[in-house]
Design a protein around this motif. Structure first.
Motif, mmCIF file in Angstrom:
data_model
loop_
_atom_site.group_PDB
_atom_site.id
_atom_site.type_symbol
_atom_site.label_atom_id
_atom_site.label_comp_id
_atom_site.label_asym_id
_atom_site.label_seq_id
_atom_site.Cartn_x
_atom_site.Cartn_y
_atom_site.Cartn_z
ATOM 1 N N SER A 47 0.843 -1.209 0.000
ATOM 2 C CA SER A 47 0.000 0.000 0.000
ATOM 3 C C SER A 47 0.872 1.250 0.000
ATOM 4 C CB SER A 47 -0.900 0.021 1.239
ATOM 5 O OG SER A 47 -1.760 -1.083 1.226
ATOM 6 N N ASP A 71 -6.339 -0.558 -4.162
ATOM 7 C CA ASP A 71 -5.730 -1.231 -3.011
ATOM 8 C C ASP A 71 -6.717 -2.232 -2.421
ATOM 9 O OD1 ASP A 71 -4.149 -2.044 -0.955
ATOM 10 O OD2 ASP A 71 -3.762 -0.036 -0.154
ATOM 11 N N GLU A 72 -6.538 -3.494 -2.721
ATOM 12 C CA GLU A 72 -7.436 -4.567 -2.262
ATOM 13 C C GLU A 72 -8.908 -4.194 -2.464
ATOM 14 O OE1 GLU A 72 -6.335 -6.833 1.232
ATOM 15 O OE2 GLU A 72 -4.736 -5.382 1.626
#
Ligand SMILES: Nc1ncnc2c1ncn2[C@@H]1O[C@H](COP(=O)(O)OP(=O)(O)OP(=O)(O)O)[C@@H](O)[C@H]1O
Ligand SMILES: [Mg+2]
Length: 259
Positions: free
Chosen positions: A44, A174-175
């Motif tokens: 991240s 991000d995810e």
């Protein structure tokens, strides 16, 4: 519209803590790149350096270069606000503005950029962005209802619609599916496949099936231990990374033999 990204020897710090060390990589336009690796390895952190979101944290800084079509994002003349318009971001938890309607959620980024728009242009942009995010048919009859009234998967597609409404060149995720059920996850994966025709996409994921399904290239990050910096261990075509990686740690990670 889609852009090439080149990172040269990037170090990423939180104050004196070196969180990510010495990353160099190149990402081609109109591709999907997956970042994988264990928790805390800096996925991240590194992702946020690609649109200058890292530096909003006090004490956070980078050394090195991030070039987008040859222009260094970190040149002193570059306005970070413009960078964030060019390089959009979708977060782990869908974050629509709860009191805003579906329509105003789509337009939120555009309004921030101070663009004055006729109602007809705004309506067109809302439809086009929701079509692009594969959400139009599900919401076209309730555009004035709150975005928070949608399911989790719909909310995440709404956030993607908001991101593409500002016409970015690169989309960072991000995810984006970690809070979603398997059906919504597949809907987002289908959408990523479509978006790649127009955008350069980078996605962080803990889901190895997802990385192998959606990405062209995979980057494996790892850390040697607590307090050590995360590093890019291997970066290659996704099929190679999952079937025949060069580094043992990559093989252990992608096959689930890790830790
Ligand atoms: N705001 C912050 N301030 C200080 N250190 C931070 C901050 N955010 C992250 N870190 C540290 O930077 C390192 C990398 O964190 P990061 O969140 O990038 O990892 P990650 O690979 O995304 O992990 P996960 O898979 O759990 O999301 C970790 O040691 C983390 O504790
Ligand atoms: Mg993370």
């Amino acid at each position: 519209m889609s852009k090439r990204i080149e990172v040269n020897d990037l170090n990423v710090y939180y104050s004196s803590f070196l969180a990510v060390e010495g990353v160099s990589l190149e990402i081609e336009p109109r591709t999907v790149t997956a970042f994988i690796g264990p928790s805390g390895c800096g996925k991240s952190t590194f992702l946020r350096t690609l649109n200058r979101m890292h530096e909003v944290i006090p004490g956070a800084r980078v050394q090195g270069e991030v070039l987008i079509d040859g222009n260094n994002l970190y040149d002193s003349a570059v306005d970070p606000v413009l960078v964030r318009r060019q390089v959009g971001m979708v977060f782990q938890r869908p974050n629509p503005f709860p009191t805003m309607s579906i329509k105003e959620n789509v337009l939120a980024g555009v309004r921030l950029n101070n663009k004055r728009m006729s109602k007809a242009d705004a309506d067109d942009l809302v439809e086009k962005s929701l079509q692009g995010a594969n959400l139009w048919n599900e919401v076209k009859d309730r555009l004035d209802r709150p975005g928070s009234g949608l399911s989790g998967g719909q909310q995440q597609r709404l956030c993607i619609a908001r991101t593409i409404a500002v016409s970015p060149e690169v989309i960072l995720m991000d995810e984006p599916c970690s809070a979603l059920d398997p059906i919504s996850t597949l809907a987002i994966e289908d959408l990523i496949e479509e978006l790649k025709q127009e955008y350069t996409i980078v996605i962080v994921t803990h889901n190895m099936q997802q990385a192998s399904r959606v990405s062209d290239k995979t980057a494996f990050f790892n850390i040697a231990g607590t307090g050590k910096p995360g590093k890019l261990i291997e970066y290659d075509d996704t099929t190679t990374m999952f079937s025949n990686p060069s580094v043992k740690a990559t093989e252990d990670y992608v096959s689930g033999r890790f830790g």
